[in-house]
Design an enzyme around this catalytic site. Sequence first.
Site, PDB file in Angstrom:
ATOM      1  N   ASP A 145       1.026  -1.382  -0.070  1.00 59.24           N
ATOM      2  CA  ASP A 145      -0.119  -0.066  -0.071  1.00 59.24           C
ATOM      3  C   ASP A 145       0.790   1.219   0.173  1.00 59.24           C
ATOM      4  O   ASP A 145       0.733   2.337   0.729  1.00 59.24           O
ATOM      5  CB  ASP A 145      -1.013  -0.191   1.150  1.00 59.24           C
ATOM      6  CG  ASP A 145      -1.953   1.226   1.077  1.00 59.24           C
ATOM      7  OD1 ASP A 145      -2.410   1.462   0.286  1.00 59.24           O
ATOM      8  OD2 ASP A 145      -2.187   1.524   2.391  1.00 59.24           O
TER       9      ASP A 145
ATOM     10  N   GLU B  53       3.037  -8.610   6.957  1.00 59.77           N
ATOM     11  CA  GLU B  53       1.837  -9.097   6.670  1.00 59.77           C
ATOM     12  C   GLU B  53       1.974 -10.001   5.485  1.00 59.77           C
ATOM     13  O   GLU B  53       1.257 -10.165   4.640  1.00 59.77           O
ATOM     14  CB  GLU B  53       0.817  -8.139   6.457  1.00 59.77           C
ATOM     15  CG  GLU B  53       0.815  -7.097   7.666  1.00 59.77           C
ATOM     16  CD  GLU B  53      -0.595  -6.118   7.466  1.00 59.77           C
ATOM     17  OE1 GLU B  53      -1.041  -5.942   6.030  1.00 59.77           O
ATOM     18  OE2 GLU B  53      -1.097  -5.526   8.109  1.00 59.77           O
TER      19      GLU B  53
ATOM     20  N   TYR C  56      -7.028  -3.157  12.283  1.00 56.14           N
ATOM     21  CA  TYR C  56      -7.751  -1.922  12.036  1.00 56.14           C
ATOM     22  C   TYR C  56      -9.125  -2.243  12.392  1.00 56.14           C
ATOM     23  O   TYR C  56     -10.055  -1.965  11.477  1.00 56.14           O
ATOM     24  CB  TYR C  56      -7.382  -1.739  10.606  1.00 56.14           C
ATOM     25  CG  TYR C  56      -6.271  -1.130  10.226  1.00 56.14           C
ATOM     26  CD1 TYR C  56      -5.816   0.417  10.194  1.00 56.14           C
ATOM     27  CD2 TYR C  56      -5.259  -2.181   9.814  1.00 56.14           C
ATOM     28  CE1 TYR C  56      -4.396   0.674  10.124  1.00 56.14           C
ATOM     29  CE2 TYR C  56      -3.843  -1.538   9.737  1.00 56.14           C
ATOM     30  CZ  TYR C  56      -3.538  -0.233   9.574  1.00 56.14           C
ATOM     31  OH  TYR C  56      -2.341   0.243   9.617  1.00 56.14           O
TER      32      TYR C  56
ATOM     33  N   GLU D 191       0.751  -1.732  14.194  1.00 54.55           N
ATOM     34  CA  GLU D 191       0.054  -0.567  13.421  1.00 54.55           C
ATOM     35  C   GLU D 191      -1.545  -0.738  13.994  1.00 54.55           C
ATOM     36  O   GLU D 191      -1.951  -1.488  14.356  1.00 54.55           O
ATOM     37  CB  GLU D 191      -0.127  -1.273  11.794  1.00 54.55           C
ATOM     38  CG  GLU D 191       1.198  -0.939  10.914  1.00 54.55           C
ATOM     39  CD  GLU D 191       0.998  -1.465   9.691  1.00 54.55           C
ATOM     40  OE1 GLU D 191      -0.215  -1.517   9.148  1.00 54.55           O
ATOM     41  OE2 GLU D 191       1.820  -1.826   9.050  1.00 54.55           O
TER      42      GLU D 191
HETATM   43  C1  BDP Z   1      -1.686  -2.280   6.849  1.00 59.25           C
HETATM   44  C2  BDP Z   1      -0.360  -2.180   6.062  1.00 59.25           C
HETATM   45  C3  BDP Z   1       0.191  -1.048   5.548  1.00 59.25           C
HETATM   46  C4  BDP Z   1      -1.152  -0.433   5.020  1.00 59.25           C
HETATM   47  C5  BDP Z   1      -2.163  -0.252   5.946  1.00 59.25           C
HETATM   48  C6  BDP Z   1      -3.680   0.532   5.608  1.00 59.25           C
HETATM   49  O1  BDP Z   1       0.859  -2.997   6.740  1.00 59.25           O
HETATM   50  O2  BDP Z   1       1.204  -0.899   4.617  1.00 59.25           O
HETATM   51  O3  BDP Z   1      -1.078   1.064   4.454  1.00 59.25           O
HETATM   52  O4  BDP Z   1      -2.628  -1.506   6.310  1.00 59.25           O
HETATM   53  O5  BDP Z   1      -4.183  -0.106   4.857  1.00 59.25           O
HETATM   54  O6  BDP Z   1      -2.109  -3.754   7.020  1.00 59.25           O
HETATM   55  O7  BDP Z   1      -3.585   1.545   5.662  1.00 59.25           O
END
Ligand code: BDP
Length: 660
Positions: A200, A444, A518, A554
């Site tokens: 991404d 990932e 997320y 993250e």
């Molecule tokens: C994570 C990835 C990262 C993405 C992020 C996203 O490691 O590279 O930019 O999601 O979706 O899973 O913002």
Amino acid sequence: MLRLLWLFAVLDAVLLLDTGMLFPRESSSRELKELSGLWVFRADKSPNRNQGFERAWYKSRLGETGPVIDMPVPASYNDITQDSTLRDFIGWVWYEREVVVPARWITDEGTRVVLRVGSAHYYSVVWVNGEKVTEHAGGHLPFEAEIGSLIQKDRIHPCRITIAVNNTLTLETLPPGTIQHMNDPIKYPDGYFVQNTYFDFFNYAGIHRPVLLYTTPKVYVDDITVVTDFLDNTGFVRYQVSVKGAATATLKVTLMDKDGHCVASSNEASGVLKVVDVKLWWPYLMHENPGYLYSMEVHLMAADERSTYEDVYALPVGIRTVKVTNTQFLINNKPFYFHGVNKHEDSDIRGKGLDWPLIVKDFNLMKWLGANSFRTSHYPYAEEILQMCDRHGIVVIDECPGVGIKDIRSFGNASLAHHLDVMDELVRRDKNHPSVVMWSVANEPAAEMQPAALYFKTLITHTKALDPTRPVTFITDSNYARDKGWPPVKQIVPDKQCGSSSQIVQAPYVDVVCVNSYFSWYHDPGHLEVIPIQLNAQFENWYGKYQKPIIQSEYGADAVPGLHSDPPMMFTEEYQNAVLRSYHDIFDQKRKQYVIGELIWNFADFMTAQGITRVVGNKKGIFTRQRQPKAGAFILKERYWRLANETGKLPPWTKYPCSL
Ligand code: BDP
């Protein structure tokens, strides 16, 4: 004694690469010529992208074989012009620069002249005066070639350096990608193809870090490895110097403190320096004097029948230890909590090109925020950045470009061999940085695939053998990428069950569990209320199963700056704030137990490929791409300073962080 034996043992971990990759530094015996600035440039837009090789563009000046444009180095080429075909270009581009080399470099037979490229993405071939000197696979690590004999052949003309760089990603590159040819003449023009990637961020390309020429004597210090430890007030610096160009040389190794006083010395190529009243290297906000660096000066003398040689190289050394227990990350035997960020090398116009104003601004922002650490998501950053980390005490999780390994074919032998080589190159480059406290071998990957288990076992075991002094991790997606809408994994991944099996690959081998999640974004979008229960379950499951400390590597949410709504809605600043606050509540419960860190995704907005889930890039930054704070930055700032006050020891000048 045991401690000393351990120090000796770890230096036996031998890199498979046969040369060192010391950062080029000037000294009384070494000169340096930076080649940053304007180069001439042409993208090979021929249908097979191969005209440059077929017509040997390297044989003469690039301007003689066709049109050229100005191109700055270092910089990505993508955003420099108004031409969208160059922004989205796939294939070979050609750079050229003529250099006037000091006469002494050419006439003095005792001098080596080395051409070094800090990084060029992705595959590079280098010629000097039309003769190939090296090639290199991989976009984020340096490579070099000795070019003295070539420039000696033509002493009249300036030395012509040609570098062809290809950004094509394949199943065996790191990161991997695929080229897809669109053969339907009703939908696509003749010969149409696209580059698919499974990560991404925008696949910026070009010469991203400085190119330079430097000299050493013919007999020279090729590599230095240091491993540090301490006991009470005494520091130990176990070192090993490797010399090239002669079978024997006399060495003098001196460790100097910041004030230039010698604190220890030796005449051996390897040994242990003892430092009384040691000043340890401490992270920012953990000590009133963070980032303390000694300087290890290596002085070499050698002689042969023709000449005598003297080489001097000074390596910054921070004395510190790193250890991991079931529940803690210890730096100098004290618990360290990562309150930091994930970054990208990314900015307007220069893309991924090294840019000092940007680097210094980012460090000022990280310090303003109270961040004590970052992860080099998703590839090794410039050495210049790591040097800043060493000096400022910013702790680094150093990640290799193993991002987007989603296709089963990228777990084959060739991919693994390349991944191992990249880890060799990464450890060789970064092993001496005190700021680097952990290696991350991948982000990932599709760890649920059957060949992944052996692949990662080999990779992690290899990395630990390379460097037994640092923990190793592997970043897991607790959401499973396939649910995100990007990357288009469903098209390329055989549809295997994707559940919690990724945990099986990771946890037995890594020292620290790193999890990305997320909640309320890719899963249950818009439902902030699910965060506490899901995050709590995530932590309990991982810890319950593996009893290893966990970093939330993250978490975050996109926020378009200036977009508001209350109650919060996705993409507003309020929603980003709410996600942060909910996560923080759970972190506060778990950090007293086994959660050892939290790294926001992301420090700043960054460019991505175009797609229906990205509005001119990823907007999960707490700063905009231009480094202005969104509301979330203030939430994080308050939190990080509070954490620092609780867990660290703040110097008096940091009492009023707002004035920083
Ligand atoms: C994570 C990835 C990262 C993405 C992020 C996203 O490691 O590279 O930019 O999601 O979706 O899973 O913002």
